[in-house]
Design a protein around this motif. Structure first.
Motif, PDB file in Angstrom:
ATOM      1  N   ASN A  97    -125.980  11.336 -45.726  1.00  0.00           N
ATOM      2  CA  ASN A  97    -126.502  10.194 -46.480  1.00  0.00           C
ATOM      3  C   ASN A  97    -125.377   9.344 -47.045  1.00  0.00           C
ATOM      4  OD1 ASN A  97    -128.422  12.579 -46.684  1.00  0.00           O
ATOM      5  ND2 ASN A  97    -129.746  10.920 -47.364  1.00  0.00           N
ATOM      6  N   ILE A  98    -124.296  10.003 -47.436  1.00  0.00           N
ATOM      7  CA  ILE A  98    -123.201   9.314 -48.118  1.00  0.00           C
ATOM      8  C   ILE A  98    -122.193   8.749 -47.136  1.00  0.00           C
ATOM      9  CG2 ILE A  98    -121.309   9.594 -49.766  1.00  0.00           C
ATOM     10  CD1 ILE A  98    -122.982  11.814 -51.089  1.00  0.00           C
ATOM     11  N   TRP A  99    -121.815   9.530 -46.147  1.00  0.00           N
ATOM     12  CA  TRP A  99    -120.712   9.058 -45.310  1.00  0.00           C
ATOM     13  C   TRP A  99    -121.141   8.621 -43.901  1.00  0.00           C
ATOM     14  CZ3 TRP A  99    -117.440  14.170 -44.890  1.00  0.00           C
ATOM     15  CH2 TRP A  99    -117.990  15.027 -43.949  1.00  0.00           C
ATOM     16  N   ARG A 100    -122.428   8.773 -43.555  1.00  0.00           N
ATOM     17  CA  ARG A 100    -122.867   8.372 -42.217  1.00  0.00           C
ATOM     18  C   ARG A 100    -123.794   7.158 -42.230  1.00  0.00           C
ATOM     19  NH1 ARG A 100    -126.810   9.353 -38.200  1.00  0.00           N
ATOM     20  NH2 ARG A 100    -125.886   9.427 -36.115  1.00  0.00           N
ATOM     21  N   PHE A 101    -124.816   7.187 -43.096  1.00  0.00           N
ATOM     22  CA  PHE A 101    -125.809   6.110 -43.068  1.00  0.00           C
ATOM     23  C   PHE A 101    -125.207   4.726 -43.265  1.00  0.00           C
ATOM     24  CE2 PHE A 101    -128.443   3.185 -45.536  1.00  0.00           C
ATOM     25  CZ  PHE A 101    -129.416   2.901 -44.586  1.00  0.00           C
ATOM     26  N   PRO A 102    -124.319   4.514 -44.252  1.00  0.00           N
ATOM     27  CA  PRO A 102    -123.804   3.147 -44.448  1.00  0.00           C
ATOM     28  C   PRO A 102    -123.188   2.556 -43.185  1.00  0.00           C
ATOM     29  CG  PRO A 102    -123.225   4.522 -46.324  1.00  0.00           C
ATOM     30  CD  PRO A 102    -123.790   5.435 -45.283  1.00  0.00           C
ATOM     31  N   TYR A 103    -122.402   3.363 -42.469  1.00  0.00           N
ATOM     32  CA  TYR A 103    -121.744   2.845 -41.266  1.00  0.00           C
ATOM     33  C   TYR A 103    -122.749   2.649 -40.134  1.00  0.00           C
ATOM     34  CZ  TYR A 103    -118.301   2.251 -37.555  1.00  0.00           C
ATOM     35  OH  TYR A 103    -117.570   1.744 -36.512  1.00  0.00           O
ATOM     36  N   VAL A 104    -123.715   3.568 -39.994  1.00  0.00           N
ATOM     37  CA  VAL A 104    -124.750   3.427 -38.962  1.00  0.00           C
ATOM     38  C   VAL A 104    -125.527   2.135 -39.177  1.00  0.00           C
ATOM     39  CG1 VAL A 104    -126.932   4.391 -38.115  1.00  0.00           C
ATOM     40  CG2 VAL A 104    -124.986   5.893 -38.491  1.00  0.00           C
ATOM     41  N   ALA A 124    -114.040  18.545 -50.118  1.00  0.00           N
ATOM     42  CA  ALA A 124    -114.468  17.617 -51.174  1.00  0.00           C
ATOM     43  C   ALA A 124    -114.108  18.142 -52.553  1.00  0.00           C
ATOM     44  CB  ALA A 124    -115.972  17.371 -51.070  1.00  0.00           C
ATOM     45  N   ALA A 125    -114.211  19.463 -52.739  1.00  0.00           N
ATOM     46  CA  ALA A 125    -113.860  20.058 -54.032  1.00  0.00           C
ATOM     47  C   ALA A 125    -112.377  19.848 -54.326  1.00  0.00           C
ATOM     48  CB  ALA A 125    -114.206  21.551 -54.034  1.00  0.00           C
ATOM     49  N   ILE A 182    -115.640  11.718 -41.660  1.00  0.00           N
ATOM     50  CA  ILE A 182    -114.439  12.235 -42.297  1.00  0.00           C
ATOM     51  C   ILE A 182    -113.449  11.118 -42.605  1.00  0.00           C
ATOM     52  CG2 ILE A 182    -112.396  13.654 -41.869  1.00  0.00           C
ATOM     53  CD1 ILE A 182    -114.256  15.619 -40.397  1.00  0.00           C
ATOM     54  N   GLY A 183    -113.338  10.130 -41.709  1.00  0.00           N
ATOM     55  CA  GLY A 183    -112.418   9.018 -41.944  1.00  0.00           C
ATOM     56  C   GLY A 183    -112.772   8.229 -43.191  1.00  0.00           C
ATOM     57  N   LEU A 184    -114.083   8.015 -43.414  1.00  0.00           N
ATOM     58  CA  LEU A 184    -114.515   7.303 -44.610  1.00  0.00           C
ATOM     59  C   LEU A 184    -114.218   8.103 -45.865  1.00  0.00           C
ATOM     60  CD1 LEU A 184    -116.137   5.087 -46.143  1.00  0.00           C
ATOM     61  CD2 LEU A 184    -118.173   6.478 -45.724  1.00  0.00           C
ATOM     62  N   ALA A 185    -114.604   9.382 -45.848  1.00  0.00           N
ATOM     63  CA  ALA A 185    -114.515  10.197 -47.060  1.00  0.00           C
ATOM     64  C   ALA A 185    -113.079  10.535 -47.438  1.00  0.00           C
ATOM     65  CB  ALA A 185    -115.327  11.478 -46.884  1.00  0.00           C
ATOM     66  N   PHE A 186    -112.294  10.966 -46.469  1.00  0.00           N
ATOM     67  CA  PHE A 186    -111.003  11.563 -46.809  1.00  0.00           C
ATOM     68  C   PHE A 186    -109.790  10.686 -46.479  1.00  0.00           C
ATOM     69  CE2 PHE A 186    -114.002  15.066 -46.225  1.00  0.00           C
ATOM     70  CZ  PHE A 186    -113.887  15.671 -47.474  1.00  0.00           C
ATOM     71  N   VAL A 187    -110.037   9.488 -45.952  1.00  0.00           N
ATOM     72  CA  VAL A 187    -108.936   8.548 -45.735  1.00  0.00           C
ATOM     73  C   VAL A 187    -109.223   7.226 -46.447  1.00  0.00           C
ATOM     74  CG1 VAL A 187    -107.577   7.258 -44.056  1.00  0.00           C
ATOM     75  CG2 VAL A 187    -108.307   9.602 -43.531  1.00  0.00           C
ATOM     76  N   ALA A 188    -110.382   6.615 -46.142  1.00  0.00           N
ATOM     77  CA  ALA A 188    -110.693   5.314 -46.744  1.00  0.00           C
ATOM     78  C   ALA A 188    -110.883   5.408 -48.251  1.00  0.00           C
ATOM     79  CB  ALA A 188    -111.950   4.730 -46.081  1.00  0.00           C
ATOM     80  N   GLY A 214    -117.044  14.475 -56.193  1.00  0.00           N
ATOM     81  CA  GLY A 214    -117.949  15.370 -56.904  1.00  0.00           C
ATOM     82  C   GLY A 214    -119.363  15.259 -56.369  1.00  0.00           C
ATOM     83  N   ALA A 215    -119.793  14.021 -56.048  1.00  0.00           N
ATOM     84  CA  ALA A 215    -121.117  13.823 -55.448  1.00  0.00           C
ATOM     85  C   ALA A 215    -121.205  14.516 -54.093  1.00  0.00           C
ATOM     86  CB  ALA A 215    -121.407  12.332 -55.308  1.00  0.00           C
ATOM     87  N   LEU A 216    -120.134  14.440 -53.307  1.00  0.00           N
ATOM     88  CA  LEU A 216    -120.124  15.149 -52.014  1.00  0.00           C
ATOM     89  C   LEU A 216    -120.282  16.655 -52.206  1.00  0.00           C
ATOM     90  CD1 LEU A 216    -117.305  13.443 -49.867  1.00  0.00           C
ATOM     91  CD2 LEU A 216    -119.778  13.200 -49.635  1.00  0.00           C
ATOM     92  N   VAL A 217    -119.626  17.203 -53.214  1.00  0.00           N
ATOM     93  CA  VAL A 217    -119.725  18.643 -53.480  1.00  0.00           C
ATOM     94  C   VAL A 217    -121.157  19.019 -53.821  1.00  0.00           C
ATOM     95  CG1 VAL A 217    -119.043  20.499 -55.043  1.00  0.00           C
ATOM     96  CG2 VAL A 217    -117.323  18.898 -54.191  1.00  0.00           C
TER      97      VAL A 217
END
Length: 539
Positions: A33-40, A115-116, A306-312, A332-335
């Motif tokens: 929901n957080i890292w896939r839907f926006p880009y899709v 994410a933690a 992963i590119g959005l969450a941990f790089v961008a 924290g939301a991802l966790v």
């Protein structure tokens, strides 16, 4: 001396409908929901994507969600037991879903661990400005230079948090459905919602946020003529609502007899979609800031996964005023989203073995969770973890879940002819009644859409090697994994049910059937279901 009892442990249940709804939302609202839907949505035409998205939600997502609810609540069991009670031939479907959850649990936990750690890193911007990409793949994951393979080199900053995630999750699972899963979701989901709402508000005040929102919402009407966009919408809704995982079958089996199933399903579905749109607003507002800071347009920084969450996002944290707060809220939301989804995945496995073997909650949790945790740590805290995760996720999601869903709707609708039974059950207590349109959507549109998506994935995966990974690697963690799930599902079906299992003796289920006014068979005493020759669990 009293004889030891052979009765199975009484099945647990959620304390209330609200706890079930919160738990179901917790399962549905996950990392995707957080890292896939926006880009899709962005790739699918921006604001125009909401049209196929809404169509997919109404014609496939919600009908299949009701389908899972009806099976779980009607047949009062985990996925294997519920399908077995429907018909003995359907039991392998349940074990297929269980094994898919085993695989997903092993790699889902490591993303939560990442994410933690990044929640902690955000407070100090440990990755260093301009070094976010190299930090994640190099210093943090210590990704090997040899490419796809299997390494035994332990990565401490991944392995130790991963162990911590498993300890937390195992404790929650051992506490049970009501005290563990229910309470965890009642705490984590409100926290997740508040954290993400604060993140969205803060992102909206970043310079360039308007550019990001324009990119996200501005409709590209030409995209609606592309069949791939519609397929993407249906594929995303299908995975987003956690249908065909066995999760909603299991969760709905814990509901009380007189529960509004369709009303609950509508709340879960629209809450999940609402969170996705909220995530899109927050993510693209932040990407708009990132694009302005780098003097480029949003398309140059938009990415997914992963590119959005941990790089961008670490780049945004480094460049934005108050970036550390954004980072802590985002990761924290991802966790929290990851934990609520992971416990739902594990519950499918734990509940199935409890039903099969008649064991107690703590014993089953430890027998299930410890081996999965050990495999998870062994595979995903090494220098080749990312390659294994990528291949496994791509094949198990595309073929395992898609295939079992396709087989399930065909078997239930066209071979066993159980849709009328399920429709009747949904309408007994529910506020929103379903009729022939629901049956048409599940029995006809469902197989067509799932079949199209399944064939498309086969063509894509066979035309060229996935990510150019070696054939041996794809056969072990890709095609081999998919085939093994089916074979093991059949083997698990052949194993006898314990005399203490819920399939052999379940007073709760018998009482449920009596309460629903289903008559007993005069010859065997077993309860006869409408449209079913005999109780599959007793035959």
């Amino acid at each position: 001396m009293a004889k030891p009892t052979t009765q199975p442990t009484r099945r647990e249940g959620f304390g209330s409908r609200n706890v079930f709804i919160m738990s179901a939302i917790g399962s549905a609202v996950g990392l995707g929901n957080i890292w896939r839907f926006p880009y899709v949505a962005y790739e699918g035409g921006g604001g125009a994507f909401l049209i196929p998205y809404l169509c997919a939600l109404l014609t496939a997502g919600i009908p299949l969600l009701f389908f899972d609810y009806a099976i779980g609540h009607r047949f009062r069991g985990s996925a294997p037991l519920a399908f077995r009670r429907m018909h003995r031939a359907a039991e392998p479907l349940g074990w297929w879903q269980v094994l898919i959850c085993v695989v997903i649990a092993t790699y889902y936990a490591v993303i939560i661990a990442w994410a933690a750690m990044y929640t902690w890193f955000s407070a100090q911007t440990t990755w260093g400005a301009g070094n976010e990409n190299d930090f994640f793949f190099g210093e943090f994951l210590q990704l090997g230079d040899l490419g796809a393979g299997v390494s035994t080199q332990f990565v401490p900053q991944v392995g130790y948090p991963l162990i911590g995630v498993w300890l937390v999750v195992i404790i929650i699972m051992a506490l049970g459905v009501k005290r563990g899963i229910g309470r965890a979701n009642m705490v984590l989901m409100p926290l997740l919602t508040v954290m993400f709402a604060v993140l969205v508000v803060q992102s909206l005040f970043l310079p360039g946020a308007v550019d990001g929102l324009n990119a996200f919402f501005t409709p590209n009407w030409e995209a609606l003529a592309d069949p791939a966009v519609w397929a993407s919408a249906y594929g995303h809704i299908f995975f987003s609502l956690s249908v065909a995982f066995g999760i909603m079958v299991t969760y709905s089996s814990y509901l009380k007899r007189k529960t509004d199933l369709t009303g609950s399903g509508l709340v879960v579905a629209f809450a999940n979609s609402g969170f996705e749109i909220l995530a899109g607003i927050g993510v693209f507002a932040a990407l708009g800031f990132m694009a302005q800071a780098q003097a480029t347009d949003v398309s140059g920084v938009a990415t997914a996964g992963i590119g959005l969450a941990f790089v961008a996002f670490p780049t945004i944290v480094s460049q934005a005023a108050g970036g550390s707060i954004i980072g802590v809220l985002f990761f924290g939301a991802l966790v929290f989203a990851g934990i609520t989804s992971l416990i739902s995945v594990l519950e499918v496995i734990v509940a199935s073995l409890q039903d099969k073997l008649g064991w107690g909650r703590v014993r089953t949790t430890l027998v299930v969770s410890i081996p999965i945790a050990l495999i998870s740590v062994a595979l995903f805290s090494t220098t080749t973890a990312l390659f294994v995760l990528d291949a496994t996720d791509a094949f198990v999601n595309a073929f395992g879940i898609m295939a079992v869903a396709l087989v399930a709707v065909i078997l239930v609708a066209w071979i066993l002819h159980r849709l009328p039974v399920l429709r009747e059950h949904l309408n007994r207590r529910s506020s929103f009644r379903v009729g022939w349109i629901w049956m048409l959507l599940v029995g006809l549109l469902g197989p067509v859409v799932l079949g199209y998506l399944f064939v498309s994935e086969i063509i894509a995966k066979t035309s060229t090697p996935y990510e150019d990974y070696p054939d041996w690697f794809l056969w072990i963690f890709g095609w081999g994994m998919v085939i093994a799930l089916v074979v093991l599902a059949v083997l698990l079906t052949l194993l006898p049910w314990s005399s203490r299992s819920h399939a052999k003796s379940d007073p709760d289920y018998d009482a449920f059937l009596v309460d629903e006014n289903y008559p007993p068979n005069t010859e065997t005493g077993a309860v006869v279901l409408p449209g079913v020759a005999s109780n599959g669990a007793r035959s």
